[in-house]
Scaffold this motif. Structure first.
Motif, PDB file in Angstrom:
ATOM      1  N   ILE A  36       0.980  -0.988  -0.012  1.00 45.42           N
ATOM      2  CA  ILE A  36       0.061  -0.208  -0.166  1.00 45.42           C
ATOM      3  C   ILE A  36       0.765   1.275  -0.214  1.00 45.42           C
ATOM      4  N   HIS A  37       0.328   2.281  -0.567  1.00 42.24           N
ATOM      5  CA  HIS A  37       0.990   3.619  -0.540  1.00 42.24           C
ATOM      6  C   HIS A  37      -0.104   4.667  -0.268  1.00 42.24           C
ATOM      7  N   VAL A  38      -0.083   5.242   0.832  1.00 43.62           N
ATOM      8  CA  VAL A  38      -0.865   6.084   1.243  1.00 43.62           C
ATOM      9  C   VAL A  38      -0.224   7.399   1.999  1.00 43.62           C
ATOM     10  N   ASN A  39      -0.928   8.565   2.113  1.00 43.95           N
ATOM     11  CA  ASN A  39      -0.236   9.507   2.950  1.00 43.95           C
ATOM     12  C   ASN A  39      -0.336   9.275   4.292  1.00 43.95           C
ATOM     13  N   HIS A  40       0.794   9.802   5.112  1.00 44.83           N
ATOM     14  CA  HIS A  40       0.985   9.461   6.530  1.00 44.83           C
ATOM     15  C   HIS A  40      -0.562   9.920   7.266  1.00 44.83           C
ATOM     16  N   TRP A  41      -1.052   9.462   7.924  1.00 43.78           N
ATOM     17  CA  TRP A  41      -2.207   9.690   8.966  1.00 43.78           C
ATOM     18  C   TRP A  41      -3.403   9.415   7.983  1.00 43.78           C
ATOM     19  N   TYR A  42      -3.355   8.482   7.314  1.00 38.49           N
ATOM     20  CA  TYR A  42      -4.415   8.100   6.313  1.00 38.49           C
ATOM     21  C   TYR A  42      -5.239   7.197   7.365  1.00 38.49           C
ATOM     22  N   VAL A  43      -6.719   7.446   7.264  1.00 35.77           N
ATOM     23  CA  VAL A  43      -7.495   6.537   7.759  1.00 35.77           C
ATOM     24  C   VAL A  43      -8.325   5.470   6.767  1.00 35.77           C
ATOM     25  N   PHE A  44      -8.078   4.496   6.958  1.00 34.58           N
ATOM     26  CA  PHE A  44      -8.648   3.445   6.259  1.00 34.58           C
ATOM     27  C   PHE A  44     -10.114   3.140   6.284  1.00 34.58           C
ATOM     28  N   SER A  45     -11.043   3.092   5.322  1.00 38.22           N
ATOM     29  CA  SER A  45     -12.562   2.942   5.333  1.00 38.22           C
ATOM     30  C   SER A  45     -12.698   1.638   5.674  1.00 38.22           C
ATOM     31  N   THR A  46     -13.866   1.052   6.016  1.00 40.56           N
ATOM     32  CA  THR A  46     -14.324  -0.036   6.077  1.00 40.56           C
ATOM     33  C   THR A  46     -14.146  -1.131   5.009  1.00 40.56           C
ATOM     34  N   GLU A  47     -14.777  -0.448   3.902  1.00 39.71           N
ATOM     35  CA  GLU A  47     -14.502  -1.160   2.676  1.00 39.71           C
ATOM     36  C   GLU A  47     -13.259  -1.318   2.292  1.00 39.71           C
ATOM     37  N   GLU A  48     -12.293  -0.336   2.248  1.00 42.89           N
ATOM     38  CA  GLU A  48     -10.763  -0.824   2.092  1.00 42.89           C
ATOM     39  C   GLU A  48     -10.224  -1.889   3.091  1.00 42.89           C
ATOM     40  N   LEU A  49     -10.433  -2.045   4.120  1.00 45.35           N
ATOM     41  CA  LEU A  49     -10.012  -2.900   5.129  1.00 45.35           C
ATOM     42  C   LEU A  49     -10.652  -4.301   4.684  1.00 45.35           C
ATOM     43  N   LYS A  50     -11.960  -4.195   4.182  1.00 51.13           N
ATOM     44  CA  LYS A  50     -12.520  -5.574   3.843  1.00 51.13           C
ATOM     45  C   LYS A  50     -11.833  -6.120   2.650  1.00 51.13           C
ATOM     46  N   GLN A  51     -11.463  -5.155   1.785  1.00 52.39           N
ATOM     47  CA  GLN A  51     -10.643  -5.805   0.364  1.00 52.39           C
ATOM     48  C   GLN A  51      -9.265  -6.435   0.854  1.00 52.39           C
ATOM     49  N   LEU A  52      -8.576  -5.531   1.927  1.00 59.35           N
ATOM     50  CA  LEU A  52      -7.206  -5.857   2.083  1.00 59.35           C
ATOM     51  C   LEU A  52      -7.068  -7.224   2.762  1.00 59.35           C
ATOM     52  N   LYS A  53      -8.227  -7.537   3.386  1.00 62.29           N
ATOM     53  CA  LYS A  53      -8.565  -8.781   4.336  1.00 62.29           C
ATOM     54  C   LYS A  53      -8.236 -10.095   3.217  1.00 62.29           C
ATOM     55  N   LYS A  54      -8.735  -9.794   2.157  1.00 60.26           N
ATOM     56  CA  LYS A  54      -8.485 -11.067   1.117  1.00 60.26           C
ATOM     57  C   LYS A  54      -6.964 -11.534   0.689  1.00 60.26           C
ATOM     58  N   TYR A  55      -6.129 -10.528   1.207  1.00 59.83           N
ATOM     59  CA  TYR A  55      -4.725 -10.819   0.879  1.00 59.83           C
ATOM     60  C   TYR A  55      -4.057 -11.466   2.130  1.00 59.83           C
ATOM     61  N   LYS A  56      -3.242 -12.277   1.757  1.00 59.82           N
ATOM     62  CA  LYS A  56      -2.316 -13.154   2.984  1.00 59.82           C
ATOM     63  C   LYS A  56      -1.683 -12.092   3.506  1.00 59.82           C
ATOM     64  N   TYR A  57      -0.864 -11.198   2.995  1.00 62.29           N
ATOM     65  CA  TYR A  57      -0.210 -10.221   3.870  1.00 62.29           C
ATOM     66  C   TYR A  57      -0.357  -8.739   3.183  1.00 62.29           C
ATOM     67  N   ASN A  58      -0.314  -7.857   3.907  1.00 59.97           N
ATOM     68  CA  ASN A  58      -0.509  -6.399   3.413  1.00 59.97           C
ATOM     69  C   ASN A  58       0.947  -5.629   3.972  1.00 59.97           C
ATOM     70  N   THR A  59       1.705  -4.711   3.222  1.00 57.93           N
ATOM     71  CA  THR A  59       2.691  -3.788   3.579  1.00 57.93           C
ATOM     72  C   THR A  59       2.448  -2.489   3.221  1.00 57.93           C
ATOM     73  N   ILE A  60       3.239  -1.590   3.740  1.00 54.89           N
ATOM     74  CA  ILE A  60       2.902  -0.134   3.477  1.00 54.89           C
ATOM     75  C   ILE A  60       4.283   0.261   3.010  1.00 54.89           C
ATOM     76  N   HIS A  61       4.149   1.128   2.096  1.00 50.62           N
ATOM     77  CA  HIS A  61       5.935   1.591   1.772  1.00 50.62           C
ATOM     78  C   HIS A  61       5.525   3.114   2.096  1.00 50.62           C
ATOM     79  N   LEU A  62       6.052   3.237   3.522  1.00 47.56           N
ATOM     80  CA  LEU A  62       6.147   4.427   4.344  1.00 47.56           C
ATOM     81  C   LEU A  62       6.962   5.376   3.912  1.00 47.56           C
TER      82      LEU A  62
END
Length: 232
Positions: A36-62
């Motif tokens: 994932i690449h988002v701005n710092h202090w990004y707040v994830f929506s319920t739908e985004e988190l639901k989509q991310l749950k489908k993947y085995k692992y998630n990382t953030i390019h900070l």
């Protein structure tokens, strides 16, 4: 399935929201991680988190980190993002002293490209991991190639847990002049480079193609290429 990840930052020419990117990549197969690449202090929506749950692992390019500004947000990410693995940091733009023991285990440091003045060599990365031994290593083979560094030089460094990979042909950019990307040009048939992806089949392999909205098939081609190289 191999640990293949799509880095969502490379959709920046699409002007997509995070949710639009996550919906867009549903068409692809044979990958199971998302960077994932988002701005710092990004707040994830319920739908985004639901989509991310489908993947085995998630990382953030900070990219960067400031303990006075980002510590609470990092804690939020580690607790909120499903199947969270780590943050990828650029060591040339942070204060090493900002990385305390609480977050060190969630950090993966990336070797830098030719535009940076530091942390391009194996020696520099070694010194970093001596100071922060519980952090992980993201090896960008494109940065090695553009710095004219043989991958064997990094045999002395901590084994990477993640590989940033792309085999973009330089002629590709002639057709898309608006793309300003000096790296992601690794040519794997260079004899001096000696890169064998199969040696890293236990790592996360992250695609770094500069994605073109009109040619989504290129994304699947890169995923398929990585899968084939991992099987050879």
């Amino acid at each position: 399935m191999n640990k293949i990840s799509i880095w969502l930052w490379w959709f920046y020419y699409f002007n997509f929201t995070l949710l639009e990117k996550l919906n867009f990549i549903k068409q692809f197969k044979n990958f199971n991680w998302v960077e994932i690449h988002v701005n710092h202090w990004y707040v994830f929506s319920t739908e985004e988190l639901k989509q991310l749950k489908k993947y085995k692992y998630n990382t953030i390019h900070l990219l960067w980190y400031n303990k006075n500004k980002d510590k609470k947000w990092l804690e939020y990410c580690t607790k909120t993002i499903p199947n969270f693995r780590h943050f990828v940091l650029h060591p040339d733009i942070i204060q090493i002293s900002d990385i305390n023991k609480d977050i060190e285990k969630y950090i993966s440091f990336e070797n830098m490209d030719i535009r940076k003045k530091t942390y391009r060599t194996a020696k520099e990365m070694n010194e970093l991991f001596k100071k922060l031994p519980n952090s992980k290593f993201t090896l960008d083979i494109n940065h090695l190639e553009e710095n004219n560094i043989n991958i064997k030089d990094f045999n002395i460094t901590k084994r990477p847990s993640q590989i940033h990979f792309s085999i973009v042909n330089k002629n590709f950019y002639k057709d898309y002049s608006y793309i300003n990307t000096p790296h992601a040009l690794a040519i794997l048939d260079k004899k001096w480079f000696h890169f064998e992806l199969k040696k890293y089949n236990d790592c996360i392999i992250t695609t770094e193609w500069v994605y073109i909205k009109e040619k989504p098939e290129l994304i699947q081609k890169e995923i398929d290429l990585i899968n084939n190289l991992l099987q050879k």
